[in-house]
Design a protein around this motif. Structure first.
Motif, PDB file in Angstrom:
ATOM      1  N   ALA A   4      68.876  53.161  30.291  1.00 26.98           N
ATOM      2  CA  ALA A   4      69.434  53.866  29.140  1.00 26.98           C
ATOM      3  C   ALA A   4      69.726  52.820  28.081  1.00 26.98           C
ATOM      4  CB  ALA A   4      70.708  54.604  29.534  1.00 26.98           C
ATOM      5  N   TYR A   5      69.237  53.060  26.889  1.00 28.10           N
ATOM      6  CA  TYR A   5      69.427  52.119  25.778  1.00 28.10           C
ATOM      7  C   TYR A   5      69.940  52.858  24.560  1.00 28.10           C
ATOM      8  CZ  TYR A   5      66.504  48.699  28.207  1.00 28.10           C
ATOM      9  OH  TYR A   5      65.992  47.817  29.110  1.00 28.10           O
ATOM     10  N   THR A   6      70.592  52.109  23.689  1.00 23.36           N
ATOM     11  CA  THR A   6      70.892  52.662  22.379  1.00 23.36           C
ATOM     12  C   THR A   6      69.574  52.710  21.616  1.00 23.36           C
ATOM     13  OG1 THR A   6      71.414  50.451  21.561  1.00 23.36           O
ATOM     14  CG2 THR A   6      73.257  51.805  22.330  1.00 23.36           C
ATOM     15  N   PRO A   7      69.476  53.558  20.611  1.00 26.36           N
ATOM     16  CA  PRO A   7      68.216  53.654  19.848  1.00 26.36           C
ATOM     17  C   PRO A   7      67.826  52.313  19.225  1.00 26.36           C
ATOM     18  CG  PRO A   7      69.713  55.433  19.276  1.00 26.36           C
ATOM     19  CD  PRO A   7      70.480  54.487  20.149  1.00 26.36           C
ATOM     20  N   PHE A   8      66.522  52.127  19.024  1.00 28.87           N
ATOM     21  CA  PHE A   8      66.006  50.869  18.487  1.00 28.87           C
ATOM     22  C   PHE A   8      66.021  50.806  16.963  1.00 28.87           C
ATOM     23  CE2 PHE A   8      63.713  50.337  22.631  1.00 28.87           C
ATOM     24  CZ  PHE A   8      64.377  49.187  22.988  1.00 28.87           C
ATOM     25  N   CYS A   9      66.630  51.760  16.307  1.00 30.66           N
ATOM     26  CA  CYS A   9      66.806  51.723  14.851  1.00 30.66           C
ATOM     27  C   CYS A   9      65.479  51.547  14.119  1.00 30.66           C
ATOM     28  CB  CYS A   9      67.779  50.621  14.459  1.00 30.66           C
ATOM     29  SG  CYS A   9      69.384  50.754  15.254  1.00 30.66           S
ATOM     30  N   ASP A  10      64.580  52.463  14.302  1.00 30.41           N
ATOM     31  CA  ASP A  10      63.274  52.392  13.635  1.00 30.41           C
ATOM     32  C   ASP A  10      63.358  52.549  12.121  1.00 30.41           C
ATOM     33  OD1 ASP A  10      61.738  51.831  15.803  1.00 30.41           O
ATOM     34  OD2 ASP A  10      61.065  53.880  16.138  1.00 30.41           O
ATOM     35  N   ASN A  11      64.528  52.908  11.609  1.00 28.95           N
ATOM     36  CA  ASN A  11      64.644  53.133  10.171  1.00 28.95           C
ATOM     37  C   ASN A  11      65.093  51.883   9.405  1.00 28.95           C
ATOM     38  OD1 ASN A  11      67.212  53.065  11.208  1.00 28.95           O
ATOM     39  ND2 ASN A  11      67.974  54.802  10.016  1.00 28.95           N
ATOM     40  N   ARG A  12      65.082  50.732  10.048  1.00 27.96           N
ATOM     41  CA  ARG A  12      65.486  49.492   9.369  1.00 27.96           C
ATOM     42  C   ARG A  12      64.290  48.558   9.252  1.00 27.96           C
ATOM     43  NH1 ARG A  12      70.302  46.760  11.918  1.00 27.96           N
ATOM     44  NH2 ARG A  12      70.009  45.440  10.108  1.00 27.96           N
ATOM     45  N   PRO A  13      63.550  48.625   8.147  1.00 33.45           N
ATOM     46  CA  PRO A  13      62.338  47.815   7.994  1.00 33.45           C
ATOM     47  C   PRO A  13      62.593  46.309   8.040  1.00 33.45           C
ATOM     48  CG  PRO A  13      62.724  49.207   6.039  1.00 33.45           C
ATOM     49  CD  PRO A  13      63.801  49.503   7.006  1.00 33.45           C
ATOM     50  N   GLU A  14      63.788  45.864   7.693  1.00 32.41           N
ATOM     51  CA  GLU A  14      64.072  44.429   7.683  1.00 32.41           C
ATOM     52  C   GLU A  14      64.048  43.793   9.078  1.00 32.41           C
ATOM     53  OE1 GLU A  14      68.204  46.420   7.618  1.00 32.41           O
ATOM     54  OE2 GLU A  14      66.221  46.822   6.788  1.00 32.41           O
ATOM     55  N   ILE A  15      64.117  44.594  10.131  1.00 32.64           N
ATOM     56  CA  ILE A  15      64.044  44.016  11.481  1.00 32.64           C
ATOM     57  C   ILE A  15      62.717  44.335  12.173  1.00 32.64           C
ATOM     58  CG2 ILE A  15      66.551  43.945  11.795  1.00 32.64           C
ATOM     59  CD1 ILE A  15      66.256  46.369  13.652  1.00 32.64           C
ATOM     60  N   GLU A  16      61.764  44.847  11.427  1.00 29.70           N
ATOM     61  CA  GLU A  16      60.472  45.233  12.011  1.00 29.70           C
ATOM     62  C   GLU A  16      59.809  44.084  12.770  1.00 29.70           C
ATOM     63  OE1 GLU A  16      57.832  47.765  13.345  1.00 29.70           O
ATOM     64  OE2 GLU A  16      59.418  48.423  12.004  1.00 29.70           O
ATOM     65  N   GLY A  17      59.847  42.871  12.267  1.00 32.28           N
ATOM     66  CA  GLY A  17      59.203  41.738  12.929  1.00 32.28           C
ATOM     67  C   GLY A  17      59.823  41.363  14.261  1.00 32.28           C
ATOM     68  N   PHE A  18      61.038  41.839  14.532  1.00 30.60           N
ATOM     69  CA  PHE A  18      61.718  41.523  15.787  1.00 30.60           C
ATOM     70  C   PHE A  18      61.397  42.514  16.898  1.00 30.60           C
ATOM     71  CE2 PHE A  18      64.357  39.624  12.473  1.00 30.60           C
ATOM     72  CZ  PHE A  18      64.407  38.324  12.935  1.00 30.60           C
ATOM     73  N   ARG A  19      60.739  43.613  16.579  1.00 29.40           N
ATOM     74  CA  ARG A  19      60.383  44.615  17.589  1.00 29.40           C
ATOM     75  C   ARG A  19      59.068  44.204  18.255  1.00 29.40           C
ATOM     76  NH1 ARG A  19      61.465  48.226  13.046  1.00 29.40           N
ATOM     77  NH2 ARG A  19      63.660  48.760  13.127  1.00 29.40           N
ATOM     78  N   PHE A  20      59.172  43.267  19.194  1.00 29.11           N
ATOM     79  CA  PHE A  20      57.969  42.689  19.791  1.00 29.11           C
ATOM     80  C   PHE A  20      57.112  43.709  20.521  1.00 29.11           C
ATOM     81  CE2 PHE A  20      61.253  42.121  23.016  1.00 29.11           C
ATOM     82  CZ  PHE A  20      60.624  42.559  24.163  1.00 29.11           C
ATOM     83  N   TRP A  21      57.692  44.813  20.958  1.00 25.28           N
ATOM     84  CA  TRP A  21      56.937  45.841  21.669  1.00 25.28           C
ATOM     85  C   TRP A  21      56.036  46.650  20.733  1.00 25.28           C
ATOM     86  CZ3 TRP A  21      62.087  45.632  20.756  1.00 25.28           C
ATOM     87  CH2 TRP A  21      62.620  46.580  19.902  1.00 25.28           C
ATOM     88  N   LYS A  22      56.142  46.418  19.416  1.00 28.11           N
ATOM     89  CA  LYS A  22      55.329  47.172  18.459  1.00 28.11           C
ATOM     90  C   LYS A  22      54.165  46.359  17.906  1.00 28.11           C
ATOM     91  CE  LYS A  22      57.810  50.601  16.268  1.00 28.11           C
ATOM     92  NZ  LYS A  22      58.413  51.057  15.018  1.00 28.11           N
ATOM     93  N   GLN A  23      53.967  45.136  18.407  1.00 31.06           N
ATOM     94  CA  GLN A  23      52.896  44.294  17.864  1.00 31.06           C
ATOM     95  C   GLN A  23      52.290  43.426  18.960  1.00 31.06           C
ATOM     96  OE1 GLN A  23      55.110  42.273  14.881  1.00 31.06           O
ATOM     97  NE2 GLN A  23      56.200  40.966  16.302  1.00 31.06           N
ATOM     98  N   GLY A  24      51.140  42.900  18.706  1.00 34.92           N
ATOM     99  CA  GLY A  24      50.506  41.940  19.598  1.00 34.92           C
ATOM    100  C   GLY A  24      50.277  42.462  21.005  1.00 34.92           C
ATOM    101  N   PHE A  25      50.462  41.577  21.981  1.00 37.47           N
ATOM    102  CA  PHE A  25      50.206  41.877  23.386  1.00 37.47           C
ATOM    103  C   PHE A  25      50.945  43.128  23.854  1.00 37.47           C
ATOM    104  CE2 PHE A  25      51.691  41.613  27.771  1.00 37.47           C
ATOM    105  CZ  PHE A  25      50.485  41.574  28.454  1.00 37.47           C
ATOM    106  N   TRP A  26      52.263  43.203  23.565  1.00 35.65           N
ATOM    107  CA  TRP A  26      53.055  44.300  24.092  1.00 35.65           C
ATOM    108  C   TRP A  26      52.658  45.640  23.501  1.00 35.65           C
ATOM    109  CZ3 TRP A  26      54.920  43.753  28.533  1.00 35.65           C
ATOM    110  CH2 TRP A  26      55.348  42.514  28.961  1.00 35.65           C
TER     111      TRP A  26
END
Length: 173
Positions: free
Chosen positions: A142-164
């Motif tokens: 169980a996790y708190t939401p990943f806050c997809d509405n904050r574009p300034e942290i997009e580069g930190f969401r490693f599961w949305k880019q590259g290998f992951w």
């Protein structure tokens, strides 16, 4: 020595809330001490902290036994070597995130019924026993939401880019 203040008020004698955290560097180790104290002072059950040994300083490892006695908690240091079959990460922050999310099922003994992750820089102002007792309806995480509405942290969401991103695909985790 004397029991830390508040321990006698804890309920259920046998119930233990398991909390996982990690710190990298002296500043976050100071934050970790504050977080741990805030959890214990506000929780009406025994607390056991599971700390990732990989990034703790030798000074912190020496301090933790006395702190545990003084504040009134149990602790265990856990470690895990990044698996050779898993895409190697080169950035320290990504390795830390990997341990926080990907390695949970191998860091703890099977006897630990569940674990609550709390960032080292958090101050806990409520009883985590309420969170501990939450029914996850059979789900392993169980996790708190990943806050997809904050574009300034997009580069930190490693599961949305590259290998992951490729490995996880479009699965809704």
């Amino acid at each position: 020595g004397a029991e830390p203040k508040g321990v006698e008020e804890r309920v259920g004698g046998n119930e233990t809330v398991h909390v996982f955290s990690l710190a990298s560097g002296h500043l976050y180790e100071r934050f970790l001490k504050i977080m741990m104290t805030s959890v214990v002072r506000n929780t009406k059950a025994r607390v056991k902290f599971w700390l990732l040994r990989n990034f703790l300083s030798p000074q912190f490892k020496q301090l933790i036994p006395a702190m545990a006695r003084k504040v009134g908690f149990d602790y265990e240091l856990v470690t895990y070597k990044w698996p050779s079959w898993l895409h190697q990460q080169t950035e320290k922050q990504r390795i830390i995130w990997g341990y926080k999310i990907l390695m949970l099922d191998v860091l703890f003994p099977l006897s630990v019924p569940k674990i609550i992750y709390i960032d080292s820089d958090q101050i806990v102002r409520a009883d985590v026993l309420e969170l501990w007792n939450m029914d996850l309806k059979g789900r392993p995480y169980a996790y708190t939401p990943f806050c997809d509405n904050r574009p300034e942290i997009e580069g930190f969401r490693f599961w949305k880019q590259g290998f992951w991103a490729g490995h996880l695909g479009r699965k809704n985790y």
